[in-house]
Design a protein around this motif. Sequence first.
Motif, PDB file in Angstrom:
ATOM      1  N   THR A   1       0.820  -1.215   0.000  1.00 19.03           N
ATOM      2  CA  THR A   1       0.000   0.000   0.000  1.00 19.03           C
ATOM      3  C   THR A   1       0.849   1.259   0.000  1.00 19.03           C
ATOM      4  O   THR A   1       0.378   2.320  -0.429  1.00 19.03           O
ATOM      5  N   LEU A   2       2.082   1.154   0.465  1.00 14.55           N
ATOM      6  CA  LEU A   2       3.038   2.269   0.337  1.00 14.55           C
ATOM      7  C   LEU A   2       3.789   2.211  -0.987  1.00 14.55           C
ATOM      8  O   LEU A   2       3.870   3.197  -1.722  1.00 14.55           O
ATOM      9  N   ILE A   3       4.335   1.028  -1.265  1.00 10.15           N
ATOM     10  CA  ILE A   3       5.183   0.856  -2.444  1.00 10.15           C
ATOM     11  C   ILE A   3       4.466   1.254  -3.730  1.00 10.15           C
ATOM     12  O   ILE A   3       5.055   1.836  -4.644  1.00 10.15           O
ATOM     13  N   GLU A   4       3.168   0.968  -3.834  1.00  6.68           N
ATOM     14  CA  GLU A   4       2.466   1.238  -5.080  1.00  6.68           C
ATOM     15  C   GLU A   4       2.441   2.718  -5.445  1.00  6.68           C
ATOM     16  O   GLU A   4       2.222   3.071  -6.598  1.00  6.68           O
ATOM     17  N   HIS A   5       2.693   3.599  -4.481  1.00  3.42           N
ATOM     18  CA  HIS A   5       2.665   5.044  -4.734  1.00  3.42           C
ATOM     19  C   HIS A   5       4.061   5.645  -4.886  1.00  3.42           C
ATOM     20  O   HIS A   5       4.181   6.849  -5.108  1.00  3.42           O
ATOM     21  N   CYS A   6       5.111   4.827  -4.762  1.00  2.33           N
ATOM     22  CA  CYS A   6       6.452   5.397  -4.634  1.00  2.33           C
ATOM     23  C   CYS A   6       6.883   6.160  -5.881  1.00  2.33           C
ATOM     24  O   CYS A   6       7.461   7.255  -5.782  1.00  2.33           O
ATOM     25  N   VAL A   7       6.615   5.627  -7.061  1.00  2.00           N
ATOM     26  CA  VAL A   7       7.052   6.291  -8.291  1.00  2.00           C
ATOM     27  C   VAL A   7       6.268   7.572  -8.517  1.00  2.00           C
ATOM     28  O   VAL A   7       6.844   8.636  -8.810  1.00  2.00           O
ATOM     29  N   ALA A   8       4.954   7.517  -8.370  1.00  2.00           N
ATOM     30  CA  ALA A   8       4.132   8.707  -8.595  1.00  2.00           C
ATOM     31  C   ALA A   8       4.492   9.828  -7.632  1.00  2.00           C
ATOM     32  O   ALA A   8       4.547  11.007  -8.032  1.00  2.00           O
ATOM     33  N   GLU A   9       4.747   9.487  -6.367  1.00  2.00           N
ATOM     34  CA  GLU A   9       5.071  10.524  -5.389  1.00  2.00           C
ATOM     35  C   GLU A   9       6.452  11.116  -5.631  1.00  2.00           C
ATOM     36  O   GLU A   9       6.655  12.321  -5.454  1.00  2.00           O
ATOM     37  N   HIS A  10       7.419  10.297  -6.035  1.00  2.00           N
ATOM     38  CA  HIS A  10       8.728  10.846  -6.404  1.00  2.00           C
ATOM     39  C   HIS A  10       8.606  11.751  -7.625  1.00  2.00           C
ATOM     40  O   HIS A  10       9.213  12.831  -7.672  1.00  2.00           O
ATOM     41  N   ARG A  11       7.838  11.307  -8.613  1.00  2.00           N
ATOM     42  CA  ARG A  11       7.697  12.110  -9.826  1.00  2.00           C
ATOM     43  C   ARG A  11       7.084  13.470  -9.504  1.00  2.00           C
ATOM     44  O   ARG A  11       7.558  14.512  -9.970  1.00  2.00           O
ATOM     45  N   ALA A  12       6.053  13.482  -8.661  1.00  2.00           N
ATOM     46  CA  ALA A  12       5.403  14.742  -8.309  1.00  2.00           C
ATOM     47  C   ALA A  12       6.356  15.662  -7.568  1.00  2.00           C
ATOM     48  O   ALA A  12       6.421  16.873  -7.845  1.00  2.00           O
ATOM     49  N   LEU A  13       7.117  15.106  -6.645  1.00  3.78           N
ATOM     50  CA  LEU A  13       8.033  15.921  -5.857  1.00  3.78           C
ATOM     51  C   LEU A  13       9.201  16.407  -6.708  1.00  3.78           C
ATOM     52  O   LEU A  13       9.633  17.565  -6.601  1.00  3.78           O
ATOM     53  N   ALA A  14       9.716  15.527  -7.583  1.00  4.33           N
ATOM     54  CA  ALA A  14      10.818  15.926  -8.460  1.00  4.33           C
ATOM     55  C   ALA A  14      10.385  17.021  -9.426  1.00  4.33           C
ATOM     56  O   ALA A  14      11.151  17.964  -9.704  1.00  4.33           O
ATOM     57  N   GLU A  15       9.181  16.925  -9.943  1.00  3.46           N
ATOM     58  CA  GLU A  15       8.686  17.971 -10.840  1.00  3.46           C
ATOM     59  C   GLU A  15       8.548  19.300 -10.105  1.00  3.46           C
ATOM     60  O   GLU A  15       8.952  20.352 -10.615  1.00  3.46           O
ATOM     61  N   ALA A  16       8.002  19.267  -8.906  1.00  9.93           N
ATOM     62  CA  ALA A  16       7.849  20.494  -8.134  1.00  9.93           C
ATOM     63  C   ALA A  16       9.196  21.097  -7.757  1.00  9.93           C
ATOM     64  O   ALA A  16       9.342  22.327  -7.694  1.00  9.93           O
ATOM     65  N   ALA A  17      10.190  20.225  -7.520  1.00 13.67           N
ATOM     66  CA  ALA A  17      11.516  20.681  -7.104  1.00 13.67           C
ATOM     67  C   ALA A  17      12.439  20.979  -8.274  1.00 13.67           C
ATOM     68  O   ALA A  17      13.587  21.396  -8.071  1.00 13.67           O
ATOM     69  N   GLY A  18      11.982  20.766  -9.506  1.00  9.89           N
ATOM     70  CA  GLY A  18      12.833  20.993 -10.676  1.00  9.89           C
ATOM     71  C   GLY A  18      13.984  20.021 -10.756  1.00  9.89           C
ATOM     72  O   GLY A  18      15.085  20.383 -11.180  1.00  9.89           O
ATOM     73  N   ALA A  19      13.730  18.763 -10.398  1.00  7.93           N
ATOM     74  CA  ALA A  19      14.813  17.777 -10.317  1.00  7.93           C
ATOM     75  C   ALA A  19      14.538  16.545 -11.167  1.00  7.93           C
ATOM     76  O   ALA A  19      15.132  15.488 -10.938  1.00  7.93           O
ATOM     77  N   THR A  20      13.680  16.654 -12.169  1.00  5.91           N
ATOM     78  CA  THR A  20      13.337  15.469 -12.958  1.00  5.91           C
ATOM     79  C   THR A  20      14.517  14.915 -13.738  1.00  5.91           C
ATOM     80  O   THR A  20      14.523  13.732 -14.091  1.00  5.91           O
TER      81      THR A  20
END
Length: 414
Positions: free
Chosen positions: A113-132
């Motif tokens: 239930t945590l792992i299934e969100h790991c990629v989407a949450e990293h992608r969202a945070l990286a996009e917001a942080a300008g780190a994609t």
Amino acid sequence: MAARFDTIVLGGGIVGASIGVHLQQRGRAVALVDRRAPGSETSLGNAGLIQREGVYPYAFPRSVGELLFYARNRSLDARYHPRAMLTLAPFLIRYWWHSEPSRHAKIARAYATLIEHCVAEHRALAEAAGATELLRHDGWLKLFRTRAKQDQELRTADRCYQEFGVSFESLDQAGLHALEPNLSAGVIGALRYTTAKAVSDPQALVHAYARYFQALGGRILVGDATTLAPQWRVSTDEGLIEGQSVVVALGPWSDDVVRKFDYDVPFAVKRGYHMHYAVELGARLHHPVLDVENGFLIAPMARGIRLTTGVELGLRDTPKTPVQLDAVEPAARELFPLRARLDDEPWMGCRPCTPDMLPVIGPAPRHKGMWFAFGHAYHGLTLGPITGRLIGEMMTGSETICDPAPFSVERFRV
């Protein structure tokens, strides 16, 4: 007069930085406190994997044959310090108990239930942080030298696909060498986990998330987490600060703080090492690759090819003993054309582990305003942003992205 914040987050690694971001996004005034700059400790040294496939956390060996094999203390993928075994025995016994297949399967259902969100949450945070640009999207590879091991891992991968929708691709020798032509011909095939991501510089990613945290109005302070006192005060280089709440996200140092408040959380560390290498002219490695039978991983990083070792069981603060690194380096050189070492000495880090392989995420039961976020073992990088989101939602009374109950510290009856 002490500076005041809504929340003090103790720990500047990937978990702490992610929590800071999510709380700032939800309108909290947050101070991120650590003894060093963000990403300078455990988050610096890892394989750089965001492991969407990692729904089954690493279990303890169960069969007599496996236990006798590892007891010899000559394995490439796991070593132990004999003098630490008496201290670690209570933890290891509980770890062994939770690793029984039916219990392990139940743990995986909660972990997923945590792992299934790991990629989407990293992608969202990286996009917001300008780190994609730090994220790689081609997955990673498990390499096999024997057909028996390949078949065993393929069955496990197929089970994860059937149960949790984890995508993978099975590669024969020709398919593998089309992707990675510079790997040794001695590898007969691989599994490629296609939905996983990789990071070219884990420390740089933490720095990017920390800068975004500051851009949102958060403060980063150097301080001593062990000075934490109710309700809630911490000493920093800029003086005493106060917060209405505090989050302990100190990775392998979390128990130094929680034990002060009489929370006896079963806790141990798995130590590991890495070294960077130059490569032969013209050679390239496109994916992180795990040599399953030899127990090491090599990954392309900004600094060079990073070689990471398996598990070393020992006490957190005992000196480095990088025998595993020396043992696997010849095999790594045979697998891929590595040249000179680039670091002055091996890096060592400690992964914070619980015996049931699940992180501790949620409120402290006896101290209002105290929250825990630690025990992520080898998946700290993977689970940092989703942990940040879950903590942010719980602390602000929002609907949570998943059920936090399996991760409560109260499961240990502390």
